[in-house]
Design an enzyme around this catalytic site. Structure first.
Site, PDB file in Angstrom:
ATOM      1  N   CYS A  98       0.199  -6.686   2.689  1.00  0.00           N
ATOM      2  CA  CYS A  98       0.253  -7.251   1.340  1.00  0.00           C
ATOM      3  C   CYS A  98       1.658  -7.745   1.064  1.00  0.00           C
ATOM      4  O   CYS A  98       2.643  -7.125   1.492  1.00  0.00           O
ATOM      5  CB  CYS A  98      -0.138  -6.186   0.306  1.00  0.00           C
ATOM      6  SG  CYS A  98      -0.292  -6.827  -1.383  1.00  0.00           S
ATOM      7  N   ASN A 139      -4.252   8.425  -6.651  1.00  0.00           N
ATOM      8  CA  ASN A 139      -4.327   8.995  -5.311  1.00  0.00           C
ATOM      9  C   ASN A 139      -2.934   9.003  -4.692  1.00  0.00           C
ATOM     10  O   ASN A 139      -2.381   7.939  -4.410  1.00  0.00           O
ATOM     11  CB  ASN A 139      -5.278   8.164  -4.445  1.00  0.00           C
ATOM     12  CG  ASN A 139      -6.622   7.980  -5.131  1.00  0.00           C
ATOM     13  OD1 ASN A 139      -7.369   8.920  -5.289  1.00  0.00           O
ATOM     14  ND2 ASN A 139      -6.898   6.760  -5.576  1.00  0.00           N
ATOM     15  N   GLY A 162      -4.388  -6.192   0.420  1.00  0.00           N
ATOM     16  CA  GLY A 162      -4.026  -7.557   0.090  1.00  0.00           C
ATOM     17  C   GLY A 162      -4.381  -7.963  -1.334  1.00  0.00           C
ATOM     18  O   GLY A 162      -5.135  -7.283  -2.030  1.00  0.00           O
ATOM     19  N   GLU A 163      -3.817  -9.074  -1.763  1.00  0.00           N
ATOM     20  CA  GLU A 163      -4.090  -9.679  -3.066  1.00  0.00           C
ATOM     21  C   GLU A 163      -5.046 -10.854  -2.850  1.00  0.00           C
ATOM     22  O   GLU A 163      -4.669 -11.880  -2.264  1.00  0.00           O
ATOM     23  CB  GLU A 163      -2.788 -10.149  -3.708  1.00  0.00           C
ATOM     24  CG  GLU A 163      -2.922 -11.111  -4.873  1.00  0.00           C
ATOM     25  CD  GLU A 163      -3.781 -10.603  -6.021  1.00  0.00           C
ATOM     26  OE1 GLU A 163      -4.820 -11.233  -6.308  1.00  0.00           O
ATOM     27  OE2 GLU A 163      -3.418  -9.577  -6.612  1.00  0.00           O
ATOM     28  N   CYS A 210       1.407   1.852  -4.502  1.00  0.00           N
ATOM     29  CA  CYS A 210       0.381   1.490  -3.523  1.00  0.00           C
ATOM     30  C   CYS A 210       0.904   1.569  -2.095  1.00  0.00           C
ATOM     31  O   CYS A 210       1.939   0.982  -1.770  1.00  0.00           O
ATOM     32  CB  CYS A 210      -0.130   0.079  -3.823  1.00  0.00           C
ATOM     33  SG  CYS A 210      -1.445  -0.473  -2.711  1.00  0.00           S
ATOM     34  N   SER A 225     -10.668  -8.206  -7.700  1.00  0.00           N
ATOM     35  CA  SER A 225      -9.590  -7.500  -8.380  1.00  0.00           C
ATOM     36  C   SER A 225      -8.260  -8.175  -8.071  1.00  0.00           C
ATOM     37  O   SER A 225      -7.927  -8.407  -6.905  1.00  0.00           O
ATOM     38  CB  SER A 225      -9.544  -6.041  -7.925  1.00  0.00           C
ATOM     39  OG  SER A 225      -8.419  -5.378  -8.465  1.00  0.00           O
ATOM     40  N   CYS A 253      -8.335   4.370  -3.735  1.00  0.00           N
ATOM     41  CA  CYS A 253      -7.564   3.252  -4.255  1.00  0.00           C
ATOM     42  C   CYS A 253      -6.066   3.461  -4.047  1.00  0.00           C
ATOM     43  O   CYS A 253      -5.530   4.512  -4.388  1.00  0.00           O
ATOM     44  CB  CYS A 253      -7.844   3.050  -5.744  1.00  0.00           C
ATOM     45  SG  CYS A 253      -9.479   2.416  -6.095  1.00  0.00           S
ATOM     46  N   LEU A 295      -3.799  -3.492 -14.217  1.00  0.00           N
ATOM     47  CA  LEU A 295      -2.864  -3.598 -15.337  1.00  0.00           C
ATOM     48  C   LEU A 295      -1.813  -2.476 -15.328  1.00  0.00           C
ATOM     49  O   LEU A 295      -0.627  -2.735 -15.175  1.00  0.00           O
ATOM     50  CB  LEU A 295      -3.646  -3.577 -16.652  1.00  0.00           C
ATOM     51  CG  LEU A 295      -2.835  -3.763 -17.927  1.00  0.00           C
ATOM     52  CD1 LEU A 295      -2.098  -5.090 -17.937  1.00  0.00           C
ATOM     53  CD2 LEU A 295      -3.744  -3.647 -19.163  1.00  0.00           C
ATOM     54  N   HIS A 296      -2.233  -1.248 -15.580  1.00  0.00           N
ATOM     55  CA  HIS A 296      -1.403  -0.040 -15.481  1.00  0.00           C
ATOM     56  C   HIS A 296      -0.350   0.119 -16.576  1.00  0.00           C
ATOM     57  O   HIS A 296       0.136   1.229 -16.777  1.00  0.00           O
ATOM     58  CB  HIS A 296      -0.763   0.085 -14.095  1.00  0.00           C
ATOM     59  CG  HIS A 296      -1.744  -0.072 -12.988  1.00  0.00           C
ATOM     60  ND1 HIS A 296      -2.844   0.752 -12.856  1.00  0.00           N
ATOM     61  CD2 HIS A 296      -1.841  -0.984 -11.982  1.00  0.00           C
ATOM     62  CE1 HIS A 296      -3.562   0.361 -11.810  1.00  0.00           C
ATOM     63  NE2 HIS A 296      -2.978  -0.682 -11.269  1.00  0.00           N
TER      64      HIS A 296
END
Length: 344
Positions: free
Chosen positions: A110, A292, A161-162, A117, A193, A335, A217-218
């Protein structure tokens, strides 16, 4: 040799015309490749042996393969997927009592730098090809039938990845997955996503794929979100919201906000108030994702009281909120954990 799956149906027709064959041969081959997900030209039994040999002189098929399969105690299956060039990605099969969901990857590694992440720690090597994305779905569909006696029901582009940074291939893969001549799955059962790239969100709306959209978002506080997801300083929350409003106007599809709550980072009342204000600007719902851990100690799961506080205040504001329980954490399949890490 070139993978024959890089050819469109029209290109296949042109190719068969150069061989002196009728154009309908293209439809036969296309069906083998995308509906039946066949990985061998020699097994295309409605073509003559001579024709199969001619095709094999110019083209090949490079399917993905399972390098390692891990099973979680909760039934989740993580696949270490090997690509034709030896690179690895991961995809996950998540079963529940009512459905099975495929979490698929769109890139090797990514290019974003989200702090929480594990995938972000991997260098982005390349984008996945259309066939490599479709192969992940077909593979998990077969596993769903094998292990859970039912076909795959849902797909989420939430793996490595995005997706918006491999836009062309992701969109074409979705078309192959949903078209009757392909896997024939409903686009309404597919969720893309994204971390939030306004221009690409609008483009996805314009392409009218009828898929669902989720935004990672977060935090709805600009400065805090930029700390959690440093790349996002290029994409202000106001610009993202404008693109989400455009999305809803074009598609009529409600947006899902994916939201992790971390201890001491975004677990306060000011965070909840900012989220409510952001949600009120567009038809949306919130998925609270249980964090996680990825082993760095910087981000810790919030306590139960903070989570309940989010739920209570969101519901009181008339916003639909769901708590998405972590699945596959014991095999690093949850995730944010996908990083080509295997069990010892």
């Amino acid at each position: 040799m070139k993978d024959i799956r890089t050819l469109s149906l029209d290109q296949l027709k042109d190719y068969f015309l150069t061989l002196g064959e009728k154009p309908f041969r293209a439809k036969q081959v296309y069906d083998w490749l995308w509906s039946k997900n066949l990985h061998s030209i020699d097994e295309m039994t409605n073509l003559s042996k001579d024709l199969r040999e001619k095709i094999s002189e110019e083209y090949t098929i490079n399917p993905v393969s399972v390098d390692q399969l891990q099973k979680s105690m909760d039934g989740t299956i993580k696949n270490g997927v090997k690509l034709h060039d030896g690179l690895l990605v991961e995809s996950v099969l998540i079963p529940t009592e009512t459905r099975t969901t495929a979490c698929v990857s769109s890139q090797v590694g990514c290019s974003l730098n989200c702090e929480f992440c594990a995938t972000a720690r991997l260098k982005r090597m390349r984008n996945l090809e259309v066939a490599e994305i479709v192969d992940q779905v077909a593979l998990i569909d077969s596993q769903s039938k094998m292990y859970f006696n039912r076909p795959l029901s849902n797909i989420v582009f939430m793996g490595m990845g995005e997706p918006m940074m491999n836009y062309k291939n992701v969109v074409e893969a979705i078309r192959k997955i949903t078209q009757p001549e392909g896997l024939g799955m409903s686009p309404r059962r597919i969720t893309v996503s994204t971390s939030g790239i306004p221009k690409m969100i609008k483009m996805l709306a314009d392409d009218e794929l009828r898929v669902k959209l989720a935004l990672s978002l977060h935090s709805a506080i600009e400065s805090k979100r930029n700390e959690i997801m440093p790349f996002s300083d290029k994409f202000p929350l106001t610009d993202i919201m404008e693109s989400l409003q455009y999305w809803y106007k074009k598609t009529g599809s409600v947006i899902t906000f994916e939201y992790c709550v971390w201890k001491g980072i975004n677990d306060g009342d000011e965070d909840i108030k900012a989220l409510i204000k952001y949600c009120k600007q567009v038809p949306s719902k919130v998925n609270l994702i249980q964090y996680n851990p990825i082993g760095d100690g910087k981000y810790d799961k919030c306590n139960k009281q903070a989570e309940e506080n989010y739920v209570r205040q969101l519901e009181n504001a008339g916003i639909t909120v769901m708590i998405r329980k972590s699945r596959g954490g014991d095999i690093d399949a949850a995730c944010g954990q996908l990083a080509n890490k295997t069990a010892d």
